[in-house]
Design a protein around this motif. Structure first.
Motif, PDB file in Angstrom:
ATOM      1  N   LEU A 353       0.821  -1.205   0.000  1.00  0.00           N
ATOM      2  CA  LEU A 353       0.000   0.000   0.000  1.00  0.00           C
ATOM      3  C   LEU A 353       0.861   1.264   0.000  1.00  0.00           C
ATOM      4  O   LEU A 353       0.556   2.235  -0.728  1.00  0.00           O
ATOM      5  N   VAL A 354       1.907   1.269   0.809  1.00  0.00           N
ATOM      6  CA  VAL A 354       2.791   2.443   0.854  1.00  0.00           C
ATOM      7  C   VAL A 354       3.501   2.615  -0.483  1.00  0.00           C
ATOM      8  O   VAL A 354       3.648   3.739  -1.003  1.00  0.00           O
ATOM      9  N   SER A 355       3.958   1.503  -1.074  1.00  0.00           N
ATOM     10  CA  SER A 355       4.635   1.573  -2.380  1.00  0.00           C
ATOM     11  C   SER A 355       3.670   2.055  -3.455  1.00  0.00           C
ATOM     12  O   SER A 355       4.048   2.839  -4.349  1.00  0.00           O
ATOM     13  N   LYS A 356       2.412   1.626  -3.407  1.00  0.00           N
ATOM     14  CA  LYS A 356       1.416   2.066  -4.393  1.00  0.00           C
ATOM     15  C   LYS A 356       1.170   3.566  -4.271  1.00  0.00           C
ATOM     16  O   LYS A 356       1.116   4.286  -5.280  1.00  0.00           O
ATOM     17  N   ALA A 357       1.043   4.024  -3.009  1.00  0.00           N
ATOM     18  CA  ALA A 357       0.817   5.459  -2.796  1.00  0.00           C
ATOM     19  C   ALA A 357       2.015   6.270  -3.284  1.00  0.00           C
ATOM     20  O   ALA A 357       1.855   7.354  -3.868  1.00  0.00           O
ATOM     21  N   THR A 358       3.227   5.744  -3.060  1.00  0.00           N
ATOM     22  CA  THR A 358       4.437   6.450  -3.501  1.00  0.00           C
ATOM     23  C   THR A 358       4.533   6.478  -5.024  1.00  0.00           C
ATOM     24  O   THR A 358       4.927   7.490  -5.624  1.00  0.00           O
ATOM     25  N   SER A 359       4.186   5.366  -5.676  1.00  0.00           N
ATOM     26  CA  SER A 359       4.285   5.290  -7.143  1.00  0.00           C
ATOM     27  C   SER A 359       3.283   6.197  -7.844  1.00  0.00           C
ATOM     28  O   SER A 359       3.463   6.541  -9.021  1.00  0.00           O
ATOM     29  N   GLU A 360       2.228   6.569  -7.160  1.00  0.00           N
ATOM     30  CA  GLU A 360       1.206   7.441  -7.751  1.00  0.00           C
ATOM     31  C   GLU A 360       1.586   8.911  -7.688  1.00  0.00           C
ATOM     32  O   GLU A 360       0.903   9.762  -8.283  1.00  0.00           O
ATOM     33  N   MET A 361       2.655   9.243  -6.964  1.00  0.00           N
ATOM     34  CA  MET A 361       3.102  10.636  -6.902  1.00  0.00           C
ATOM     35  C   MET A 361       3.778  11.022  -8.219  1.00  0.00           C
ATOM     36  O   MET A 361       4.393  10.186  -8.885  1.00  0.00           O
ATOM     37  N   PRO A 362       3.680  12.278  -8.593  1.00  0.00           N
ATOM     38  CA  PRO A 362       4.295  12.722  -9.856  1.00  0.00           C
ATOM     39  C   PRO A 362       5.805  12.479  -9.854  1.00  0.00           C
ATOM     40  O   PRO A 362       6.494  12.732  -8.869  1.00  0.00           O
ATOM     41  N   GLY A 363       6.316  11.942 -10.975  1.00  0.00           N
ATOM     42  CA  GLY A 363       7.745  11.706 -11.128  1.00  0.00           C
ATOM     43  C   GLY A 363       8.259  10.471 -10.432  1.00  0.00           C
ATOM     44  O   GLY A 363       9.482  10.268 -10.368  1.00  0.00           O
ATOM     45  N   SER A 364       7.381   9.636  -9.918  1.00  0.00           N
ATOM     46  CA  SER A 364       7.791   8.423  -9.200  1.00  0.00           C
ATOM     47  C   SER A 364       7.932   7.243 -10.152  1.00  0.00           C
ATOM     48  O   SER A 364       7.414   7.254 -11.279  1.00  0.00           O
ATOM     49  N   ASP A 365       8.634   6.213  -9.694  1.00  0.00           N
ATOM     50  CA  ASP A 365       8.792   4.987 -10.461  1.00  0.00           C
ATOM     51  C   ASP A 365       7.495   4.199 -10.464  1.00  0.00           C
ATOM     52  O   ASP A 365       6.546   4.511  -9.731  1.00  0.00           O
ATOM     53  N   SER A 366       7.488   3.142 -11.270  1.00  0.00           N
ATOM     54  CA  SER A 366       6.327   2.267 -11.307  1.00  0.00           C
ATOM     55  C   SER A 366       6.199   1.530  -9.973  1.00  0.00           C
ATOM     56  O   SER A 366       7.120   1.517  -9.153  1.00  0.00           O
ATOM     57  N   LEU A 367       5.052   0.882  -9.776  1.00  0.00           N
ATOM     58  CA  LEU A 367       4.807   0.156  -8.530  1.00  0.00           C
ATOM     59  C   LEU A 367       5.855  -0.933  -8.310  1.00  0.00           C
ATOM     60  O   LEU A 367       6.385  -1.073  -7.200  1.00  0.00           O
ATOM     61  N   GLY A 368       6.153  -1.670  -9.382  1.00  0.00           N
ATOM     62  CA  GLY A 368       7.134  -2.752  -9.257  1.00  0.00           C
ATOM     63  C   GLY A 368       8.498  -2.242  -8.845  1.00  0.00           C
ATOM     64  O   GLY A 368       9.141  -2.803  -7.935  1.00  0.00           O
ATOM     65  N   MET A 369       8.963  -1.172  -9.499  1.00  0.00           N
ATOM     66  CA  MET A 369      10.273  -0.619  -9.173  1.00  0.00           C
ATOM     67  C   MET A 369      10.287  -0.016  -7.775  1.00  0.00           C
ATOM     68  O   MET A 369      11.290  -0.113  -7.046  1.00  0.00           O
ATOM     69  N   THR A 370       9.178   0.600  -7.392  1.00  0.00           N
ATOM     70  CA  THR A 370       9.099   1.189  -6.047  1.00  0.00           C
ATOM     71  C   THR A 370       9.209   0.108  -4.975  1.00  0.00           C
ATOM     72  O   THR A 370       9.898   0.279  -3.961  1.00  0.00           O
ATOM     73  N   VAL A 371       8.523  -1.030  -5.218  1.00  0.00           N
ATOM     74  CA  VAL A 371       8.573  -2.136  -4.257  1.00  0.00           C
ATOM     75  C   VAL A 371       9.986  -2.703  -4.175  1.00  0.00           C
ATOM     76  O   VAL A 371      10.515  -2.927  -3.072  1.00  0.00           O
ATOM     77  N   VAL A 372      10.611  -2.915  -5.329  1.00  0.00           N
ATOM     78  CA  VAL A 372      11.947  -3.525  -5.356  1.00  0.00           C
ATOM     79  C   VAL A 372      12.977  -2.614  -4.701  1.00  0.00           C
ATOM     80  O   VAL A 372      13.931  -3.084  -4.068  1.00  0.00           O
ATOM     81  N   LYS A 373      12.815  -1.308  -4.844  1.00  0.00           N
ATOM     82  CA  LYS A 373      13.768  -0.364  -4.264  1.00  0.00           C
ATOM     83  C   LYS A 373      13.579  -0.153  -2.762  1.00  0.00           C
ATOM     84  O   LYS A 373      14.421   0.476  -2.121  1.00  0.00           O
ATOM     85  N   SER A 374      12.509  -0.688  -2.220  1.00  0.00           N
ATOM     86  CA  SER A 374      12.234  -0.492  -0.798  1.00  0.00           C
ATOM     87  C   SER A 374      13.043  -1.484   0.042  1.00  0.00           C
ATOM     88  O   SER A 374      12.906  -2.705  -0.122  1.00  0.00           O
ATOM     89  N   PRO A 375      13.884  -0.991   0.946  1.00  0.00           N
ATOM     90  CA  PRO A 375      14.625  -1.907   1.828  1.00  0.00           C
ATOM     91  C   PRO A 375      13.693  -2.781   2.666  1.00  0.00           C
ATOM     92  O   PRO A 375      14.004  -3.941   2.943  1.00  0.00           O
ATOM     93  N   ALA A 376      12.558  -2.221   3.069  1.00  0.00           N
ATOM     94  CA  ALA A 376      11.616  -2.979   3.887  1.00  0.00           C
ATOM     95  C   ALA A 376      11.132  -4.223   3.149  1.00  0.00           C
ATOM     96  O   ALA A 376      10.856  -5.260   3.767  1.00  0.00           O
ATOM     97  N   PHE A 377      11.027  -4.153   1.811  1.00  0.00           N
ATOM     98  CA  PHE A 377      10.575  -5.304   1.026  1.00  0.00           C
ATOM     99  C   PHE A 377      11.549  -6.470   1.163  1.00  0.00           C
ATOM    100  O   PHE A 377      11.145  -7.606   1.410  1.00  0.00           O
ATOM    101  N   TRP A 378      12.838  -6.220   1.037  1.00  0.00           N
ATOM    102  CA  TRP A 378      13.835  -7.290   1.108  1.00  0.00           C
ATOM    103  C   TRP A 378      13.990  -7.817   2.536  1.00  0.00           C
ATOM    104  O   TRP A 378      14.154  -9.028   2.734  1.00  0.00           O
ATOM    105  N   LEU A 379      13.914  -6.924   3.479  1.00  0.00           N
ATOM    106  CA  LEU A 379      13.964  -7.375   4.866  1.00  0.00           C
ATOM    107  C   LEU A 379      12.761  -8.262   5.191  1.00  0.00           C
ATOM    108  O   LEU A 379      12.894  -9.304   5.849  1.00  0.00           O
ATOM    109  N   LEU A 380      11.601  -7.868   4.697  1.00  0.00           N
ATOM    110  CA  LEU A 380      10.394  -8.644   4.936  1.00  0.00           C
ATOM    111  C   LEU A 380      10.448  -9.994   4.225  1.00  0.00           C
ATOM    112  O   LEU A 380       9.917 -10.994   4.722  1.00  0.00           O
ATOM    113  N   ALA A 381      11.093 -10.025   3.059  1.00  0.00           N
ATOM    114  CA  ALA A 381      11.227 -11.292   2.330  1.00  0.00           C
ATOM    115  C   ALA A 381      12.040 -12.300   3.140  1.00  0.00           C
ATOM    116  O   ALA A 381      11.694 -13.490   3.213  1.00  0.00           O
ATOM    117  N   VAL A 382      13.135 -11.834   3.756  1.00  0.00           N
ATOM    118  CA  VAL A 382      13.961 -12.726   4.582  1.00  0.00           C
ATOM    119  C   VAL A 382      13.187 -13.174   5.815  1.00  0.00           C
ATOM    120  O   VAL A 382      13.237 -14.349   6.208  1.00  0.00           O
TER     121      VAL A 382
END
Length: 600
Positions: A353-382
Motif C-alpha cells: 500500500l505504501v509503495s502504491k501510494a508512492t508510485s502514484e506521486m508525480p515523477g515516481s517509479d512504477s509500482l514494481g520498481m518502487t517495491v523492489v527499491k524499498s529496503p523494507a521489502f527485502w527485509l520482509l522477504a527474509v
C-alpha cells in the motif's frame, strides 16, 4: 547346588509373622556373616544376594525383611549392636571379607533397615545391587537373585567442603548477578544501539518542515530490528553460533571461556530487538497519523493497518514479560505465534500500500520498481522465509514409548540420526503447543530417545496415554550443555528428568566430570537402563534418593564436588528455581556456573 531364591516380602499384618522364618533366622545368626568394603567406595557395602541354607532349605526372608515384619520394630530403637546382631555391617564387621544380606527395595523405600543402618554407621553410599531391578515397560521382568548392578544410591556426606563466603556486598551481588546479568546486558546493548539513533534522528529533524524524519527510514529501522529478532531465534543460526563458540580452545584464559559459555543468553538480543522494533514502529505510526491529520497523506487503509500492527506489537511484548509468560505459557505461545504471523502478513499489505501510494506521486517509479527499491521489502522477504522454513519441515513421525514409571516415560524415535546435545520439539497438535526435550542418542547412532516427566497437563497426558506418533518441525536445536566442552573438567548438577539432557551430553561427549543427581526413587522412576547409563558416564556419580535421605543442600554439595574434582565450571539442569539458586550460589563465590534461563 540348590537353586537360589530371592527373599519374598512377608505379610506385615498383625498375627501374620512367619514363625518358621523367625526360627530359621535364629539358626542363621549362629553362622558368621562376612562383610567387605567396596574398594571404590570405603563407606559402601555390596550385597551379593547369597542365600542361607538351614537343613537343606532356603530361607525366604532376609534380616531386613524380618525387621519390617516384626510389628514391634521401630526405627528409633535401632542401635549399632542391634544392627550387628541382625547381620548388618558395623565398624567391626566391615573388616571381614564379604556381605550376605538381601534387603528388599521396599526396605529402602520406607527408609528402614539398610538405610537406617547405613546412616547410623555414617556411610555415604548405599549400593544399588541389593535392590529390586527396575520394571521395564515393554515386557514382564522377573526378579532374579543373581541380578546385580553397578550403580549406587548415595547419602550426602556428613562433612562436605565448607562453602566460602560470597564475594562483594549484597547490593552489588544483586545488581551484577540479577538485575544486570548477561541477558539484561545484551538487551541493554541492543536497545541502546537503537535508542541513540532514534534520539539523533528526532533531534536533527526537529525543525524540518513538515516535521519529523522520513517515514521510509523509520520503517526500515523497524523492519531491521524485526529481522534481527527473528534470526537470533532461527534454528540454523543458533546451531551455527554454538559451533563457533564451541571451537574456543582450552588454552584460552578461563575468563574468556567462561564469557563465551554464556552464549545461551542470546534471548536478550531477541527481546532487545523486538522492543526496539516496537519503539520504531510507534514513531512510524505517529508520523503516519500526523500526515493523515494534516491532509498530506490521505491513505486511511495505511493508517488502519498501522494501528493494528501497533496493537499486535504491544500484545507480543506484553505477553512475553516473564510474569505473564509463566502464568499461562500456552497463551504466550499462541499470542507469539499467531500475532507474529498476522503481523508478517499485514506488513506485506502495508509495504504494497505504501509503495502504491508512492508510485502514484508525480515523477515516481512504477509500482514494481518502487517495491523492489524499498529496503523494507527485502527485509520482509527474509523474515517471511525464516518464518515459513521450520513449517516446511513439519512431519508426523513414528514413536516408540517406553513407560519408566507413573512419573516418567522414555520416547524412542528412529526417523533420523541426531547429533550431540540437541533438543527436539514435539507436539500432538502442531497449531497449539510445542514442547522441547533433550535428545539422548542411541548406541547404534541411528536413533534417539527423549525423557518426559510429569511436569504439567501435557506431559502427564503423554505418560498416562502414550502416543505412537508425534509431530516434529524444524531441525534439532543445540542446548546449553553444548558449551561444557570449552572446559577441561565440569560438575553436572541435575534433578528429576534433567538427567535426559545430561545423558545426551555425556553420551555424545565423554569428558572428565562429576555428576550430582537428586530425585525421588531414581531406579524405580527412570528404570535400569537410565541408571546404568548414568553409572557409565560417571562411575562415582552422586545419586541421591530424596525419598530416603530427604532433600540435600544442593549448593553445598555442588561446591563440594567442584572442589573435590578440581573442576573449571558447574552446569545445572533443573527447575527454574533451583537452577537460579545454584548458579547464583556458585557465581557469587567466583565459580563459573551455567544453567538454562527462562528465555534460553
Amino acid at each position: 547346588m540348590a537353586q537360589q531364591t530371592r527373599p519374598e516380602p512377608l505379610n506385615l499384618a498383625k498375627g501374620s509373622v512367619n514363625s518358621s522364618a523367625s526360627a530359621s533366622l535364629a539358626t542363621a545368626m549362629e553362622s558368621p556373616t562376612k562383610y567387605s568394603q567396596s574398594p571404590s567406595s570405603p563407606d559402601s557395602y555390596h550385597t551379593t544376594h547369597q542365600k542361607h541354607q538351614i537343613d537343606g532349605e532356603n530361607i525366604k526372608a532376609s534380616p531386613a525383611d524380618l525387621i519390617v515384619s516384626d510389628i514391634s520394630f521401630r526405627p528409633e530403637k535401632m542401635t549399632t549392636a542391634k544392627a550387628s546382631s541382625l547381620g548388618y555391617p558395623t565398624e567391626d564387621t566391615l573388616k571381614a571379607d564379604s556381605l550376605t544380606s538381601s534387603g528388599s527395595s521396599d526396605d529402602l523405600e520406607k527408609g528402614m533397615a539398610p538405610v537406617i543402618i547405613q546412616e547410623q554407621l555414617g556411610a555415604n553410599d548405599i549400593e544399588k545391587s541389593d535392590m529390586e531391578p527396575a520394571v521395564r515397560a515393554r515386557g514382564t521382568h522377573t526378579a532374579d537373585s543373581s541380578y546385580s548392578s553397578s550403580w549406587k544410591i548415595s547419602v550426602p556426606p556428613e562433612n562436605p567442603t565448607k562453602l566460602p563466603s560470597k564475594r562483594d556486598r549484597r547490593i552489588w551481588r544483586g545488581i551484577r548477578h540479577n538485575f544486570f546479568a548477561v541477558y539484561q546486558r545484551l538487551f541493554a546493548v541492543c536497545f541502546t544501539a537503537n535508542i541513540i539513533p532514534f534520539v539523533v534522528l528526532l533531534a536533527t529533524n526537529r525543525h524540518s518542515r513538515p516535521w519529523g524524519p522520513d517515514r521510509g527510514d523509520v520503517a526500515t529501522a523497524a523492519a531491521t530490528n524485526v529481522l534481527a529478532a527473528f534470526l537470533i531465534r532461527q534454528e540454523n543460526v543458533i546451531n551455527a553460533l554454538y559451533e563457533i563458540c564451541c571451537a574456543t580452545p582450552w588454552w584460552f584464559p578461563l575468563r574468556i571461556r567462561r564469557m563465551v559459555a554464556k552464549l545461551y543468553h542470546f534471548g536478550g538480543v531477541h527481546s532487545g530487538c523486538a522492543v526496539s522494533a516496537t519503539a520504531w514502529f510507534i514513531l512510524f505510526t505517529a508520523l503516519v497519523t500526523k500526515d493523515y491529520a494534516s491532509g498530506d497523506y490521505n491513505q486511511p487503509a495505511v493508517l488502519t493497518i498501522t494501528y493494528i500492527l501497533v496493537v499486535l506489537f504491544f500484545a507480543i511484548c506484553i505477553f512475553a514479560i516473564p510474569k505473564f509468560r509463566f502464568v499461562s505459557h500456552n497463551v504466550f505461545e499462541a499470542v507469539h505465534r499467531f500475532a507474529g504471523w498476522t503481523a508478517v502478513g499485514l506488513f506485506w499489505v502495508l509495504v504494497l500500500l505504501v509503495s502504491k501510494a508512492t508510485s502514484e506521486m508525480p515523477g515516481s517509479d512504477s509500482l514494481g520498481m518502487t517495491v523492489v527499491k524499498s529496503p523494507a521489502f527485502w527485509l520482509l522477504a527474509v523474515i517471511t522465509f525464516f518464518t515459513i522454513l521450520p513449517w516446511l519441515r513439519l512431519r508426523k513421525v513414528e514413536a516408540f514409548p517406553e513407560i519408566l514409571s507413573n512419573h516418567a516415560i522414555r520416547i524412542h524415535f528412529k526417523y533420523m540420526k541426531i547429533g550431540p546435545i540437541l533438543g527436539v520439539r514435539i507436539s500432538d497438535n502442531p497449531l497449539k503447543e510445542w514442547h522441547a526435550f533433550a535428545s539422548i542418542p542411541a548406541a547404534d547412532g541411528q536413533s534417539f530417545s527423549l525423557i518426559v516427566s510429569d511436569a504439567g497437563d501435557w506431559t502427564r497426558k503423554q505418560i498416562a496415554q502414550p502416543a505412537n506418533a508425534y509431530w516434529v518441525r524444524g531441525i534439532p536445536i543445540t542446548g546449553v550443555l553444548r558449551m561444557a566442552i570449552v572446559f577441561r573438567r565440569i560438575v553436572l548438577v541435575t534433578t528429576g528428568s534433567g538427567i535426559g539432557p545430561v545423558l545426551s551430553m555425556l553420551v555424545s561427549h565423554p569428558m572428565p566430570c562429576r555428576l550430582l543427581w537428586s530425585t525421588p526413587n531414581p531406579e524405580k522412576t527412570y528404570g535400569e537402563n537410565i541408571m546404568e547409563s548414568v553409572c557409565k558416564a560417571d562411575p562415582d556419580a552422586m545419586i541421591i534418593n530424596t525419598r530416603a535421605s530427604g532433600r540435600p543442600d544442593m549448593v553445598a554439595l555442588t561446591y563440594h564436588l567442584y572442589v573435590q574434582s578440581n573442576a573449571e565450571a558447574v552446569f545445572c539442569i533443573s527447575n527454574a528455581s533451583l537452577t537460579r539458586k545454584i548458579v547464583y550460589g556458585m557465581e557469587s563465590r567466583g565459580v563459573p556456573a551455567y544453567g538454562p534461563i527462562w528465555d534460553s
